[in-house]
Design a protein around this motif. Structure first.
Motif, short mmCIF file in Angstrom:
data_model
loop_
_atom_site.label_atom_id
_atom_site.label_comp_id
_atom_site.label_asym_id
_atom_site.label_seq_id
_atom_site.Cartn_x
_atom_site.Cartn_y
_atom_site.Cartn_z
N THR A 41 0.85 -1.18 0.00
CA THR A 41 0.00 0.00 0.00
C THR A 41 0.89 1.23 0.00
N LYS A 42 0.33 2.35 -0.47
CA LYS A 42 1.15 3.58 -0.60
C LYS A 42 0.67 4.64 0.38
N SER A 43 -0.04 5.68 -0.12
CA SER A 43 -0.38 6.82 0.75
C SER A 43 -1.35 6.46 1.89
N THR A 44 -2.26 5.51 1.65
CA THR A 44 -3.22 5.08 2.68
C THR A 44 -3.43 3.57 2.48
N PRO A 45 -4.08 2.88 3.43
CA PRO A 45 -4.30 1.43 3.27
C PRO A 45 -5.14 1.07 2.04
N GLY A 175 -13.66 11.83 -9.65
CA GLY A 175 -12.95 10.78 -8.93
C GLY A 175 -12.64 11.27 -7.54
N PHE A 176 -12.18 10.37 -6.71
CA PHE A 176 -11.90 10.70 -5.31
C PHE A 176 -10.48 10.24 -4.96
N GLY A 177 -9.86 10.98 -4.07
CA GLY A 177 -8.51 10.62 -3.64
C GLY A 177 -8.53 9.45 -2.67
N TYR A 178 -7.37 9.10 -2.15
CA TYR A 178 -7.29 7.96 -1.24
C TYR A 178 -7.36 8.36 0.23
N ALA A 179 -7.13 9.64 0.54
CA ALA A 179 -7.12 10.07 1.94
C ALA A 179 -8.53 10.41 2.40
N SER A 185 -14.15 16.13 1.84
CA SER A 185 -14.41 17.43 1.21
C SER A 185 -14.88 17.24 -0.23
N GLN A 186 -14.38 16.20 -0.91
CA GLN A 186 -14.87 15.94 -2.28
C GLN A 186 -16.36 15.58 -2.26
N ALA A 187 -16.76 14.83 -1.23
CA ALA A 187 -18.18 14.45 -1.11
C ALA A 187 -19.04 15.69 -0.87
N GLU A 188 -18.52 16.64 -0.10
CA GLU A 188 -19.28 17.88 0.15
C GLU A 188 -19.50 18.66 -1.13
N VAL A 189 -18.46 18.74 -1.95
CA VAL A 189 -18.59 19.43 -3.24
C VAL A 189 -19.65 18.73 -4.09
N LEU A 190 -19.59 17.40 -4.08
CA LEU A 190 -20.51 16.61 -4.90
C LEU A 190 -21.98 16.85 -4.51
N LEU A 224 -10.13 16.83 -8.03
CA LEU A 224 -9.13 17.55 -7.23
C LEU A 224 -8.11 16.52 -6.76
N GLY A 225 -6.83 16.83 -6.88
CA GLY A 225 -5.81 15.97 -6.28
C GLY A 225 -5.18 14.95 -7.21
N LEU A 226 -5.36 15.11 -8.51
CA LEU A 226 -4.74 14.15 -9.44
C LEU A 226 -3.24 14.35 -9.49
#
Ligand code: IPD
Ligand code: CA
Length: 278
Positions: A41-45, A175-179, A185-190, A224-226
């Protein structure tokens, strides 16, 4: 270099990128058929890497160095290789690794060649290829040469974004990031975006999302976050299909935001995203 010479060179670079991407796509698909598992795994599990990601990037790097020994390579799974030619290959060996893991047929190999540093705000993209190994579809573009979709069964067709689509009728992917915090915050925008558009899609490979915008299968995409390798090839393909790619407030696309849409839809979507707090 004259513009014509630069365009001709881009066509040659595209041919190399296409050969490499379609070759490794075959091998990655064979590996997928044999079965795969998470290697690390990288940035998160939930941000996983498989042996296919690593093997594919290794193959791509070896093939680039063989064909273009003086160019640099900037890829997702290994350190940056600094070249001397000023050209950099921006590589996502597998975009959509979670789809690959679950055998959802929406993952891709994405390879771009750019003039300048491996930074989307400063590079000039010359050629880009996105291959879906499962469907065999190849989305490709060279600067000034237009964008095409090459399909082994259906042949080849020029790509064009959908124009004259009003925001309220737009089919938009994201799309959504891994953190976890970023996702919240992406869900709030959505929540603010979803009631104002036709519908949302979350395909799981930004490179394929961009290919789909170019092909008119989606009206727009934002995320956001690509990372640069997620969109290097796809952004050129959208632009060459007549679309606009950028960030918010007139900025270039970056990890802060990437929006891709027909020029007539771009500003409206950007304004909605700003209003939604993106
Ligand atoms: C991911 C995919 C996904 C996007 C993520 C990316 P990966 O790339 O493009 O669609 O939402 O932000 O990280 O991890 O599969 O190479
Ligand atoms: Ca990726």
């Amino acid at each position: 270099m004259t513009q014509n010479a630069a365009d001709a060179a881009s066509v040659d670079l595209l041919a190399i990128a296409r050969r490499i991407a379609t070759d490794v796509a075959e091998t990655a698909l064979e590996e997928r058929r044999r079965g795969i598992s998470v290697a690390a795994t990288k940035s998160t599990p939930t941000d996983v890497v498989t042996a296919v990601d690593r093997d594919t990037e290794e193959r791509i790097r070896a093939m680039i160095l063989d064909a273009r020994p003086d160019d640099g390579i900037f890829g997702e799974e290994d350190d940056t290789h600094v070249g001397s030619s000023g050209l950099n290959w921006v590589v996502d060996p597998i975009d959509g690794t979670v789809n690959l893991l679950y055998d959802i047929p929406s993952w891709s190999v994405s390879i771009a060649v750019v003039d300048g540093p491996p930074d989307p705000g400063h590079w000039h993209a010359l050629a880009g290829v996105v291959v879906n190994p499962v469907t065999g579809e190849v989305f490709e573009a060279s600067v000034g040469g237009g964008a095409r979709l090459v399909d082994a069964r259906l042949g080849e067709r020029a790509l064009r974004v959908n124009d004259d689509v009003h925001l309220s009728r737009a089919l938009v992917a994201t799309g959504f990031g891994y953190a976890a915090e970023r996702r919240a915050s992406q869900a709030e925008v959505l929540v603010s975006v979803l009631p104002r558009i036709r519908d949302i899609r979350r395909i799981g490979s930004a490179a394929l999302d961009l290919g789909a915008v170019a092909a008119g299968r989606l009206d727009a995409f934002y995320e956001l976050g690509l990372n640069p390798w997620d969109h290097a090839a796809g952004a050129l393909i959208v632009r060459e299909a007549g679309g606009r790619v950028g960030g918010l407030g007139g900025a270039a696309e970056s990890d802060r935001m990437l929006i891709a849409a027909a020029p007539s839809l771009f500003d409206e979507l950007a304004a909605l995203l700003e209003e939604a707090g993106a």
